[in-house]
Design a protein around this motif. Structure first.
Motif: not given
Length: 711
Positions: A526-533, A582-597
């Motif tokens: 069992x984990x002692x801690x969870x660092x999530x989202x 998604x999360x209360x403190x997280x907005x998640x996106x998927x890159x359509x064109x994976x570029x560093x720009x």
């Protein structure tokens, strides 16, 4: 109790005696200012203690002084040196990968003491980055002085014809500007030397807030810089300079600076070489730091000296120009006085000058000025009336200013008297320190207790009496679920069960419900801690009890809807992930064109709209926007502070693109064989082990390498 102040001055060579000013581009006026400020503060009755934290350096090429962990400056002031990166001396542009290590060291130093500083004062962008981390983690106000700024340097270099890529490669200008933005956002107070610096340079930053900026001009040590010649010092200076000169009695045109491009010394030599009148009236004296073998100089310095020597040869200035190879720091005041006694003029031909401390030093010794019409010199000459400004980019204008300065002996004397009187009245260290303490106390009290504090200051993590574990292993749940290895997991489970002192923690971008459901497939303890989202959610134990202090810490300034609105315009490049991700403190996106720009574009938009948010890119495709204070790395440090667990007792397993920041600082690192190639940059880190096997087998390899588990 009196004040306890901690200053951060990380780059260059810093000690309490014989400053090696001009040795390289990193050891200049900032070094003098920080040392004099520390001593000036320590002499005040309001101060109990002043610490200056810098980098510990063990390098045969430099003095062993820089390897001393503690150096007393007297009167309750001291220099503290902490290891940071390789032992050898590094120029400041190479320090960026190691600054998290310095931040961890400063946090450990402060938390080990009974008393914490009233505020931290960070000097330059590198110290600003470290100071902002320490300020956030320990709820200590930050004072920031940039001394010189990355955006201004970038502008000057681009105007000079240097390409963007070359600027980035040479000066790491992107990292510097980002650190300056972060420092300005976190600072309770920003101290500048001039109004021009505040209004024209700092104002170009998105995080700039004019209400948190004060102008406090540096002071001059009247005990060292004064017009009265001391016994024997004139002959000592003559021994340095007269061997170069055919007519050493001529009034000198003197410049004292580092031999770097910004100081523009070749332009001064050319203006002198083009003028028969200047050569008839004056000698030219160039005090450009100390040099031994030219091959040991940095390329920029070699180039500057080469240009100077070529100009001396081209205009046949031998016998008229002095450029001594060596001088001591304590000889600088005597050089000013020697030049003043001969009716000389001090010249600052720099292309850009944030303040110009040498101008005040020269003025205090009775030496009139000809200076660049940029930044600090405008303020100094407007108060001192002891010389004239010149457009140093125009050789004709510079030449004319120099010819005019030495033409009228009566005016020269008036300028000399004006400078001595004005420095005493406006630029003493007593005046500077009094103003500094008053502004610092006011701003930091407001930061801790005022309306801004309620919006931006995190609550200190609540410490537990004893850590629930002695060591902590952190695994990435999402990586382990991709291709589980039953035999490797079984061996890892057996090893962890055999050592109850080692706790297990899980890292994931998932929510707690999803992570707990999938974790059962691994059959690990069992984990002692969870660092999530992605670091926005910190929980403990099987039931996932949320860390409320962490929630309060990251919630400060977070505007989720504003983030969505600002990034909506990047539609073709970014697509919102499903609601479950998604999360209360997280907005998640998927890159359509994976570029560093795309990542840089997102960061720029967040800054322009002054949103306290940061973007993280994982696995080249997944982009999360979190509160400014939220990340997996920050969550680990919050956890370590809460538990009183040394970071050296935390082992983090990394595999994906975006995980590199997890292995910065003092934590131990482990990279399995099936890692993303972007992590290859970490191979030189002594605390990071690269396993030869993937996943669980690689973890076992790393546990043995670090001797992390009891046998």
């Amino acid at each position: 109790m009196g004040y306890y102040l901690l200053h951060l001055h990380l780059h260059g060579l810093f000690r309490g005696h014989d400053l090696e000013l001009g040795r390289d581009a990193d050891t200049g006026g900032q070094t003098t200012y920080v040392l004099e400020l520390a001593r000036g503060l320590a002499a005040r009755p309001e101060l109990d203690r002043v610490d200056v934290v810098t980098r510990l350096i063990q390098d045969k090429r430099v003095s062993p002084d820089y390897a001393e962990p503690v150096e007393s400056l007297g009167h309750g002031a001291q220099i503290l040196r902490f290891p940071c990166g390789p032992r050898r001396y590094l120029r400041k542009e190479l320090l960026w990968p190691y600054l998290d290590e310095m931040a961890d060291a400063v946090v450990a130093h402060i938390t080990a003491q009974e008393r914490r500083p009233n505020w931290i004062h960070a000097h330059y962008a590198d110290a600003g980055y470290v100071g902002s981390l320490v300020s956030q983690r320990l709820n200590i106000p930050l004072v920031f002085t940039g001394h010189s700024l990355g955006r201004e340097k970038q502008r000057r270099l681009l105007e000079g014809g240097m390409a963007h890529d070359q600027i980035e490669q040479t000066y790491a200008i992107g990292r510097r500007i980002e650190a300056e933005e972060r420092s300005l956002a976190q600072a309770a107070l920003v101290i500048t030397s001039t109004q021009q610096e505040s209004q024209q340079q700092y104002a170009r930053y998105s995080s700039f807030d004019a209400d948190r900026v004060v102008v406090v001009p540096p002071g001059v040590d009247a005990r060292r810089f004064h017009p009265e010649l001391l016994p024997g010092e004139s002959s000592e200076v003559e021994a340095l300079i007269t061997p170069f000169l055919r007519e050493p009695a001529k009034p000198p045109l003197l410049t004292i600076c580092r031999a770097v491009r910004r100081k523009n010394v070749p332009a001064l030599v050319e203006a002198y070489g083009r003028s028969a009148l200047l050569q008839e009236r004056h000698n030219l004296v160039l005090v450009l730091g100390c040099r031994e073998d030219p091959r040991s100089l940095e390329k920029q310095q070699r180039d500057q000296f080469q240009q100077i020597f070529e100009l001396v040869d081209r205009f046949d200035l031998y016998g008229r120009v002095a450029y001594p190879k060596q001088h001591r720091g304590d000889q600088i005041p005597a050089i000013y006085r020697w030049a003043a006694r001969r009716g000389g003029v001090f010249v600052n031909p720099a292309l850009t000058e944030p303040f110009g401390l040498t101008l005040l030093e020269a003025a205090a010794c009775g030496l009139p000025l000809v200076s660049t019409d940029d930044g600090g010199p405008r303020d100094i000459l407007s108060r001192c009336a002891n010389g004239q400004l010149a457009d140093v980019t125009d050789l004709d204008a510079l030449q004319q200013a120099l010819e005019t300065a030495g033409a009228d002996r009566r005016r020269w004397q008036q300028w000399s008297d004006n400078g001595i009187e004005a420095v005493t009245r406006n630029f003493s260290w007593d005046a500077h320190v009094c103003s500094y303490l008053g502004e610092g106390e006011r701003a930091c009290r407001s930061w801790l207790t005022g309306t801004r504090a309620s919006a931006t200051v995190p609550r200190q993590p609540a410490a537990v009496p004893t850590p629930p574990v002695q060591r902590l292993l952190l695994l990435d749940l999402d990586v382990f679920l991709q291709a589980p290895q039953p035999q490797g997991l079984a061996a890892l489970r057996e090893r962890l069960h055999a050592d109850p002192g080692c706790g297990l923690g899980m890292l994931s971008g998932r929510s707690f419900a999803s992570a707990r459901l999938r974790y059962s497939e691994l059959h690990l303890p069992d984990p002692a801690v969870w660092i999530l989202e992605a670091g926005a959610d910190l929980r403990y134990g099987c039931e996932g009890e949320q860390d409320q202090s962490w929630r309060q810490h990251i919630a400060a300034g977070w505007q989720r809807q504003a983030v969505l609105d600002v990034l909506e315009g990047l539609g073709p490049r970014l697509r919102l992930q499903p609601e479950a991700n998604q999360g209360e403190f997280k907005v998640s996106y998927l890159l359509q064109t994976p570029t560093a720009g795309v990542l840089e574009m997102v960061k720029q938009r967040l800054r322009l709209h002054r949103l306290e948010a940061r973007a993280h890119l994982f696995n080249h495709l997944f982009l999360d926007v979190l509160p400014q204070r939220a990340s997996k790395a920050d969550a680990i440090r919050h956890l370590a502070l809460s538990w009183g667990l040394p970071l050296e007792q935390v082992l983090v397993v990394a595999a994906q693109q975006g995980d590199a920041e997890l292995l910065n600082g003092r934590v131990l690192g482990l990279v399995a064989a099936d890692h993303d190639r972007s992590l290859g940059q970490l191979r030189r880190r002594p605390q990071v082990f690269f396993a030869s096997r993937p996943q669980a087998w690689g973890v076992l390899e790393g546990l043995d390498h670090h001797r992390f588990l009891r046998r």
